[in-house]
Design a protein around this motif. Structure first.
Motif, PDB file in Angstrom:
ATOM      1  N   GLN A   1       0.820  -1.194   0.000  1.00 42.20           N
ATOM      2  CA  GLN A   1       0.000   0.000   0.000  1.00 42.20           C
ATOM      3  C   GLN A   1       0.863   1.257   0.000  1.00 42.20           C
ATOM      4  N   SER A   2       2.037   1.171   0.584  1.00 41.04           N
ATOM      5  CA  SER A   2       2.925   2.319   0.703  1.00 41.04           C
ATOM      6  C   SER A   2       4.115   2.133  -0.242  1.00 41.04           C
ATOM      7  N   PHE A   3       4.277   3.076  -1.157  1.00 42.82           N
ATOM      8  CA  PHE A   3       5.433   3.039  -2.048  1.00 42.82           C
ATOM      9  C   PHE A   3       6.729   3.302  -1.282  1.00 42.82           C
ATOM     10  N   GLN A   4       6.682   4.174  -0.281  1.00 48.54           N
ATOM     11  CA  GLN A   4       7.868   4.472   0.504  1.00 48.54           C
ATOM     12  C   GLN A   4       8.377   3.239   1.238  1.00 48.54           C
ATOM     13  N   LEU A   5       7.460   2.422   1.782  1.00 50.42           N
ATOM     14  CA  LEU A   5       7.882   1.201   2.469  1.00 50.42           C
ATOM     15  C   LEU A   5       8.513   0.217   1.492  1.00 50.42           C
ATOM     16  N   LYS A   6       7.942   0.118   0.332  1.00 50.19           N
ATOM     17  CA  LYS A   6       8.528  -0.764  -0.693  1.00 50.19           C
ATOM     18  C   LYS A   6       9.942  -0.319  -1.034  1.00 50.19           C
ATOM     19  N   GLU A   7      10.177   0.995  -1.219  1.00 50.07           N
ATOM     20  CA  GLU A   7      11.505   1.494  -1.534  1.00 50.07           C
ATOM     21  C   GLU A   7      12.459   1.288  -0.368  1.00 50.07           C
ATOM     22  N   THR A   8      11.977   1.385   0.858  1.00 51.05           N
ATOM     23  CA  THR A   8      12.829   1.141   2.023  1.00 51.05           C
ATOM     24  C   THR A   8      13.327  -0.299   2.030  1.00 51.05           C
ATOM     25  N   ILE A   9      12.457  -1.232   1.716  1.00 51.99           N
ATOM     26  CA  ILE A   9      12.850  -2.643   1.671  1.00 51.99           C
ATOM     27  C   ILE A   9      13.858  -2.884   0.552  1.00 51.99           C
ATOM     28  N   MET A  10      13.640  -2.267  -0.628  1.00 46.51           N
ATOM     29  CA  MET A  10      14.569  -2.469  -1.738  1.00 46.51           C
ATOM     30  C   MET A  10      15.937  -1.871  -1.423  1.00 46.51           C
ATOM     31  N   ARG A  11      15.996  -0.702  -0.758  1.00 46.89           N
ATOM     32  CA  ARG A  11      17.289  -0.119  -0.396  1.00 46.89           C
ATOM     33  C   ARG A  11      18.010  -0.997   0.616  1.00 46.89           C
TER      34      ARG A  11
END
Length: 335
Positions: free
Chosen positions: A198-208
């Motif tokens: 649901q959160s794009f920011q959380l997805k990017e945090t996991i990828m980083r």
């Protein structure tokens, strides 16, 4: 004629015999008359033959009539040839006009086809970008073992908790989590797990966080995390793999752009590849040797995706000025 020409020889023989044995005057006159008789016959025959030849010869009037007939026939033939040439000239003129019209129509058709082709390519690029935007909140996980009755949501939440460590939130807010929508692989390898945040920011945090870890091991398996990309983008990246390998070999930094492009920084300036015909210019501008790169638009039609081939640590995505896009359910293209 032969007899006439042979007569002097006969006379010569007669004179010789006279010298050898002179005869009486009566016998000499009879011999002369006998010799003159064949001569007259020969002359008569010659006269008849000459008369026949003269009778068969053309007169001046006959020659004039013959020449007049020949001239008339030649005039008729020349008139017919001129008529045919005139008809051919008209036909050639018509063909020239038709050829010019066909060339104009062909040029107009080529121009329209080129414009339509460019328009279709731009539409394809826009569709590709829209599909990638629709997948921006997705993560594709490869390497997790597959079993019956498994819970993809629980497996992925455990994996993400391990990746984030203490920064893991109590709730990841997964909209959906499932295996790739295709039959199980024949080689026995597990299908990818796809999830949407649901959160794009959380997805990017996991990828980083995943990029900072060299290896990720979960459930006794080595796991890789990828951005979920459209089949068109995956085909283009596979086609550009020789070029990205050369850039890595030369230690030239590069990144992937959206709309699709391969961007590299050479001599303090950015070079980009957006279409297959950009590759030669890119190589020349970067001072790189020519390498074969397939035309991913013509030679590589879109296929059903099997997951990206570039790990997350090599993917550089320009995510600024982009808002999260949510979808209510999985699509068939996420296989």
């Amino acid at each position: 004629m032969d007899e006439f020409l042979a007569t002097p020889h006969c006379l010569a023989g007669t004179r010789g015999s006279d010298k050898m044995a002179p005869g009486s005057p009566g016998s000499s006159s009879r011999a002369s008359s006998a010799q003159e008789s064949p001569r007259r016959d020969a002359l008569t025959q010659m006269s008849l033959e000459l008369a026949a030849i003269s009778a068969n010869m053309l007169t001046r009037q006959d020659k004039k009539e013959l020449v007049a007939d020949l001239r008339s026939a030649i005039r008729e033939e020349v008139a017919a040839v001129r008529q045919d040439l005139t008809a051919l000239e008209h036909r050639v003129d018509e063909l020239e006009v038709q050829r010019l019209q066909a060339e104009q129509q062909q040029r107009a058709t080529d121009l329209a086809t080129s414009r339509q082709g460019n328009l279709l390519l731009e539409l394809r690029r826009q569709v590709e970008d829209l599909e990638n935007r629709g997948r921006r909140n997705n993560i594709r996980v490869r390497g997790l073992p597959e079993s019956e009755g498994e819970s993809p949501r629980e497996i992925l939440e455990g994996l993400f908790t391990q990746v984030l460590g203490e920064e893991a939130p109590p709730d990841f807010g997964l909209e959906r989590a499932h295996r790739a929508l295709r039959p199980p692989r024949r080689d026995g390898l597990p299908r990818d797990l796809v999830c949407c945040f649901q959160s794009f920011q959380l997805k990017e945090t996991i990828m980083r966080a995943a990029r900072t870890q060299r290896t990720i091991t979960y459930m006794d398996s080595r796991v890789s995390l990828y951005h979920d990309l459209s089949p068109l983008t995956l085909d283009a990246r596979r086609a550009l793999k020789p070029l990205t390998g050369l850039l890595q070999q030369k230690r030239i930094p590069y990144k992937w752009g959206f709309l699709f492009s391969l961007q590299a920084r050479v001599n303090n300036r950015w070079l980009a590849v957006r279409w297959p015909n950009d590759v030669p210019r890119f190589l020349r501008a970067a001072g790189l040797p020519e390498i074969p790169v397939p035309n991913w638009i013509l030679e590589n039609p879109p296929t059903r995706p099997t997951g990206p081939t570039v790990p997350a640590e090599n993917l550089m995505e320009d995510t600024q000025q982009r808002s999260p896009i949510r979808r209510e359910g999985p699509s068939a293209s996420e296989e």
